[in-house]
Write an enzyme that holds these catalytic residues in place. Structure first.
Site, PDB file in Angstrom:
ATOM      1  N   HIS A 232      35.693  39.024  33.658  1.00 31.63           N
ATOM      2  CA  HIS A 232      34.519  39.894  33.546  1.00 31.63           C
ATOM      3  C   HIS A 232      34.849  41.316  33.989  1.00 31.63           C
ATOM      4  CE1 HIS A 232      30.450  41.344  33.594  1.00 31.63           C
ATOM      5  NE2 HIS A 232      30.484  41.564  34.900  1.00 31.63           N
ATOM      6  N   SER A 233      34.378  42.300  33.220  1.00 35.00           N
ATOM      7  CA  SER A 233      34.440  43.706  33.598  1.00 35.00           C
ATOM      8  C   SER A 233      35.870  44.115  33.971  1.00 35.00           C
ATOM      9  CB  SER A 233      33.452  43.953  34.735  1.00 35.00           C
ATOM     10  OG  SER A 233      33.264  45.314  34.983  1.00 35.00           O
ATOM     11  N   TYR A 234      36.079  44.589  35.220  1.00 36.33           N
ATOM     12  CA  TYR A 234      37.411  45.006  35.651  1.00 36.33           C
ATOM     13  C   TYR A 234      38.414  43.849  35.605  1.00 36.33           C
ATOM     14  CZ  TYR A 234      41.184  46.833  38.576  1.00 36.33           C
ATOM     15  OH  TYR A 234      42.407  47.233  39.052  1.00 36.33           O
ATOM     16  N   GLY A 235      37.926  42.628  35.579  1.00 35.86           N
ATOM     17  CA  GLY A 235      38.818  41.493  35.415  1.00 35.86           C
ATOM     18  C   GLY A 235      39.661  41.585  34.161  1.00 35.86           C
ATOM     19  N   ALA A 236      39.166  42.328  33.153  1.00 35.53           N
ATOM     20  CA  ALA A 236      39.955  42.541  31.939  1.00 35.53           C
ATOM     21  C   ALA A 236      41.204  43.356  32.239  1.00 35.53           C
ATOM     22  CB  ALA A 236      39.103  43.246  30.883  1.00 35.53           C
TER      23      ALA A 236
END
Length: 343
Positions: A232-236
């Site tokens: 998710h989000s910055y996890g990308a």
């Protein structure tokens, strides 16, 4: 409501009742570090006048009866925005330990990292089983940046909607139904409060080093057969970093990457075609779920579809069914390719 959500709610109802009915005395000092246990977190929520009901919704405590009422969380407690924000943050600090206990009640166990580090100076991830070993299918969950910790997608949804909406527990339950082993990362947990100050955890002092440590010391040594990732989000960005750093492992093992409102950007040539093949981004959008959001002039990029909700925080929750369908399709394709190669 889907079957997995019903299972999730049935199996955690008893804990939700505990969260809502526990009662402890009010503390005078609320400026100390976050709670160190679920029991302590429940106590502090009560100090704020809140508890989780049987459905995992945060409710106000009725001041007359002392029981949970029907009123939801209220952000505004004064005319001062700073005071309202401080109250929100202190309440939100109690969420992690409650989520950790829910993860453990659903069969996951902690692995402390760095390995051989004293527990009080270490962080941890959650896995099922513990330890991981030659998983047929392994699901890795990577949250975003900020204050969210293991098991959380969005504090905003946990506080304003429910534990179902804002945590990774529905993903975990669905993965268990589909036969996945599971690893829940904890990439924002990079410090420990020691001798009245926060100290960086050696070797995992930022999200990227944390993720790389987990990959090198837990995932790769466990030799999984197949791996899927939800980020998710910055996890990308964390996923992109891992892909570039361990590209050979990814090409061999990672058959699907689901991003929820996250952006990988422009990967280097060494992994561009691979990412295009395995990755899909479920982006926040007013378009119906799975609507193609790629324009013709972006056809060389990886797939991007609607998450079925216009708000960033909702993307993981709203896209879950589509993501697992995507994983199943990708996995079946992988199995067919392996059979064809072996013949």
């Amino acid at each position: 409501m889907t079957r997995s959500f019903e299972l999730f709610q049935n199996e955690t109802t008893q804990l939700y009742r505990q969260l809502g009915k526990s009662h402890y005395s009010i503390r005078d000092n609320m400026s100390e570090p976050p709670s160190s246990s679920s029991k302590e977190a429940i106590a502090r929520l009560r100090e704020f006048g809140y508890g989780f009901d049987d459905s995992g919704v945060l409710r106000k405590v009725d001041p007359v009866t002392g029981e949970l009422g029907t009123e939801p969380y209220q952000f505004k407690i004064s005319e001062s925005h700073a005071e309202n924000k401080e109250h929100y943050e202190k309440l939100a600090n109690q969420i992690p330990e409650i989520i950790y206990e829910l993860l453990e009640l659903n069969g996951l166990k902690r692995t402390y990292i760095p390995l051989n580090m004293p527990i009080e100076r270490a962080t941890f991830v959650f896995t099922q089983p513990q330890p991981l070993l030659q998983s047929k299918k392994l699901l890795v969950l990577i949250h975003g940046s900020g204050f969210v910790l293991a098991g959380q997608w969005a504090r905003k949804l946990i506080i304003n909607n429910s534990l179902d909406h804002g945590t990774q527990l529905p993903y975990i339950k669905r993965a268990q139904e589909l036969g996945y082993d599971i690893l829940v990362t904890n990439t924002n947990d990079t410090e420990r409060f020691i001798k009245n100050k926060y100290i960086p955890i050696k070797g995992v002092s930022d999200p990227l080093s944390h993720a790389a440590y987990v990959w090198e010391h837990i995932i790769m040594p466990s030799n999984p057969e197949s791996v899927a990732i939800v980020a998710h989000s910055y996890g990308a960005s964390v996923t992109k970093y891992l892909t570039e750093k361990y590209i050979d492992f990814f090409k061999e093992k990672v058959f699907a990457i689901a991003l929820t409102d996250g952006i990988i950007g422009y990967p280097p040539a060494s992994c561009k075609e691979y990412i295009k093949d395995v990755a899909c981004n479920w982006a926040s959008s007013r378009e119906p779920l799975d609507t193609n959001l790629r324009k013709e002039d972006c056809s060389d990029d990886y797939r991007c579809v609607s998450a079925g909700h216009p708000e960033h925080e909702w993307s993981s929750y709203s896209a879950m069914e589509s993501i697992f369908n995507y994983f199943e399709e990708k996995y079946e394709k992988r199995v067919r390719a392996q059979k064809a190669t072996s013949q």
